[in-house]
Design a protein around this motif. Structure first.
Motif, short mmCIF file in Angstrom:
data_model
loop_
_atom_site.label_atom_id
_atom_site.label_comp_id
_atom_site.label_asym_id
_atom_site.label_seq_id
_atom_site.Cartn_x
_atom_site.Cartn_y
_atom_site.Cartn_z
N VAL A 19 -46.27 9.58 4.12
CA VAL A 19 -47.28 9.96 3.13
C VAL A 19 -48.06 8.72 2.70
CG1 VAL A 19 -47.73 11.15 0.94
CG2 VAL A 19 -45.69 11.73 2.28
N LEU A 20 -49.38 8.84 2.69
CA LEU A 20 -50.25 7.75 2.26
C LEU A 20 -50.79 8.05 0.87
CD1 LEU A 20 -51.70 5.10 3.12
CD2 LEU A 20 -53.58 6.54 3.94
N PHE A 21 -50.74 7.04 0.00
CA PHE A 21 -51.28 7.14 -1.35
C PHE A 21 -52.42 6.13 -1.46
CE2 PHE A 21 -46.95 8.53 -1.37
CZ PHE A 21 -46.86 9.55 -2.30
N GLU A 22 -53.65 6.63 -1.56
CA GLU A 22 -54.83 5.77 -1.63
C GLU A 22 -55.58 6.01 -2.94
OE1 GLU A 22 -56.57 4.69 2.69
OE2 GLU A 22 -56.88 6.77 2.11
N ASN A 23 -55.52 5.01 -3.82
CA ASN A 23 -56.21 5.09 -5.12
C ASN A 23 -55.92 6.41 -5.83
OD1 ASN A 23 -57.49 2.52 -4.85
ND2 ASN A 23 -58.97 3.46 -3.44
N VAL A 24 -54.66 6.74 -5.87
CA VAL A 24 -54.21 7.98 -6.52
C VAL A 24 -54.13 7.73 -8.03
CG1 VAL A 24 -52.32 9.63 -6.72
CG2 VAL A 24 -52.92 8.68 -4.48
N ARG A 25 -54.84 8.54 -8.79
CA ARG A 25 -54.87 8.36 -10.24
C ARG A 25 -54.10 9.49 -10.93
NH1 ARG A 25 -58.60 4.88 -12.50
NH2 ARG A 25 -59.83 3.70 -10.96
N VAL A 26 -53.17 9.08 -11.80
CA VAL A 26 -52.41 10.05 -12.60
C VAL A 26 -52.41 9.58 -14.06
CG1 VAL A 26 -50.94 10.73 -10.66
CG2 VAL A 26 -50.19 8.91 -12.21
N PRO A 27 -52.22 10.50 -14.99
CA PRO A 27 -52.19 10.11 -16.41
C PRO A 27 -51.06 9.11 -16.68
CG PRO A 27 -52.38 12.49 -16.18
CD PRO A 27 -52.09 11.96 -14.81
N ALA A 28 -51.29 8.21 -17.63
CA ALA A 28 -50.26 7.23 -18.00
C ALA A 28 -49.00 7.93 -18.50
CB ALA A 28 -50.82 6.29 -19.06
N SER A 29 -49.14 9.14 -19.02
CA SER A 29 -47.98 9.89 -19.52
C SER A 29 -47.04 10.33 -18.41
CB SER A 29 -48.46 11.11 -20.31
OG SER A 29 -49.26 11.95 -19.49
N ASN A 30 -47.46 10.19 -17.14
CA ASN A 30 -46.59 10.57 -16.01
C ASN A 30 -45.53 9.52 -15.72
OD1 ASN A 30 -48.36 12.71 -15.79
ND2 ASN A 30 -48.50 12.62 -13.56
N MET A 31 -45.62 8.35 -16.36
CA MET A 31 -44.61 7.31 -16.16
C MET A 31 -43.27 7.78 -16.71
SD MET A 31 -43.82 4.28 -15.06
CE MET A 31 -45.44 3.60 -14.69
N LEU A 32 -42.20 7.57 -15.92
CA LEU A 32 -40.86 7.97 -16.34
C LEU A 32 -40.17 6.81 -17.05
CD1 LEU A 32 -39.78 9.92 -13.14
CD2 LEU A 32 -40.04 10.90 -15.43
N LEU A 33 -39.77 7.05 -18.27
CA LEU A 33 -38.93 6.15 -19.07
C LEU A 33 -39.66 4.89 -19.52
CD1 LEU A 33 -36.06 6.51 -20.08
CD2 LEU A 33 -35.24 5.11 -18.19
#
Length: 405
Positions: A232-246
């Motif tokens: 799987v390739l991840f290229e400039n994938v943007r997710v909300p900061a709230s998705n960070m675990l812990l």
């Protein structure tokens, strides 16, 4: 010392065994026939009707979400109580999904249960527990020796209220399934932090722009569709900061919480696979005649049957000890036992299955019997969740530490 199972476990063993005999073993041929039919129809990466039909039956039988020992969401079993149940499911490699107890979902659900926010649990954990979606765990990378997770070079960089993710992962099991809706991604947030505080884990929905499944990676020729082990390739994938675990820098902490139970679940299932292989070996050897007597009467076969029985029982006892240690002292205190069983169980299973293949002759390596596929699963688990060498090194260091001046 009491080696007996609890009444609760015995009752579940009986119900689970009955379910396997009624619904799983009779459908093993149908499982492969459906995969072949999907392939011919150009629908290889399609959820199997058989498994979807069996899931409600398992749920109605009270055999659903038997893991999650720390949660009120599952069956409320301890690791020690769950161990013999996972062994029964492991007798057929695909059976655990029927009970919503299959990897990598079990490990991912445990991560969400322990480390996720209430929003994470509502959005992802609940549909996973209901069996409505599936998940993947993106950790291993083709560019580096990921058995040393500090090598991981994929980046997770904060930009305002988002994190931007770049990297290439492989052996991301489950990413080929169209029901896979969420991945847990491990990457580096701070290259300058102390060695074990550089990595973080973050939730990445599979439909996020920039997530590209490149290819399935066959294992000894099996691509395990519709599950799949994908690059799987991840290229400039943007997710909300709230998705960070812990929180940033806590990836190793989460990994240890996830991989301990995951490793022991694999070992439990492998014991069931070895047990099933020994049964097939005994039946085949008793029904075949070579050089004037049954193959089972040949001394070499008897030696292997006896040795297989010893190896399986030894591995089971060590697995139960590890499960008990996890329950009474925690995963960290049980790290030696977890490492030991992760070395012992795959090697034991691969050897027992190899002997069973030999007893079947040419049929053993064909698709007329399940042993060739069994072997691929056992042999692969000498690498998955950490190779033998890493676990042996860890065991040796702990042992040397015990005797240090």
């Amino acid at each position: 010392m009491d080696f007996d199972y609890s009444p609760k476990t015995k009752a579940l063993q009986g119900r689970l065994t009955a379910f396997m005999e009624e619904h799983i073993y009779p459908n093993e041929s149908r499982y492969w026939a459906e995969i072949e039919a999907n392939t011919k129809a150009g629908k290889r990466w399609t959820p199997l009707t058989l498994i979807e039909e069996l899931k409600p039956k398992a749920r109605d039988a009270g055999l659903w979400n038997l893991f999650l020992p720390e949660s009120g969401r599952g069956a409320g079993l301890t690791n020690q109580e769950y161990a013999p149940l996972a062994e029964i499911m492991g007798r057929t490699p695909w059976a655990s999904e029927v009970f919503n107890c299959s990897a990598p979902d079990t490990g991912n659900m445990e991560v969400l249960e322990r480390y996720g926010t209430e929003e994470h649990k509502k959005q992802w954990l609940e549909p996973l527990l209901e069996g409505k979606i599936r998940s993947a765990f993106a950790m291993t990378e083709p560019e580096v020796a990921s058995s040393d997770a500090t090598n991981i070079c994929a980046r997770i960089e904060r930009q305002g209220d988002e994190y931007v993710i770049n990297g290439r992962k492989w052996w991301t099991s489950g990413a080929g399934d169209p029901r896979c809706k969420i991945m847990i991604f491990m990457g580096k947030t701070d290259p300058d932090a102390p060695r074990h505080q550089q990595q973080s884990m973050i939730l990445v929905p599979t439909d996020t722009p920039g997530v590209k499944v490149l290819r399935p990676l066959p294992v000894f020729g099996y691509d395990d569709a519709p599950h799949g082990h994908m690059e799987v390739l991840f290229e400039n994938v943007r997710v909300p900061a709230s998705n960070m675990l812990l929180g940033e820098g806590r990836g190793f902490e989460i990994a240890q919480g996830r991989l301990g139970p995951g490793r022991i679940h694999h070992c439990m299932r492998l014991i069931g696979l070895a047990e099933r292989s020994l049964e097939l070996m005994c039946k085949r050897a008793s029904s075949r005649v070579a050089f004037g007597k049954p193959v089972s009467a040949q001394t070499v076969t008897q030696e292997r049957i006896a040795e297989a029985r010893c190896k399986i029982d030894q591995a089971r006892l060590l697995t139960l000890k590890a499960a008990w240690m996890m329950d009474v002292a925690g995963n960290k205190a049980a790290k030696a036992e977890i490492a030991m069983i992760k070395v012992v169980a795959p090697n034991m299973a691969a050897q027992v299955i190899d002997w069973a293949i030999q007893a079947h002759g040419g049929g053993g390596v064909s698709e007329d019997f399940p042993l060739a596929y069994f072997y691929t699963a056992a042999r692969t688990l000498r690498l998955a969740d950490g190779p033998d060498e890493v676990h042996r090194n860890a065991i040796a260091k702990m042992e040397l530490g015990r005797h240090a001046a």
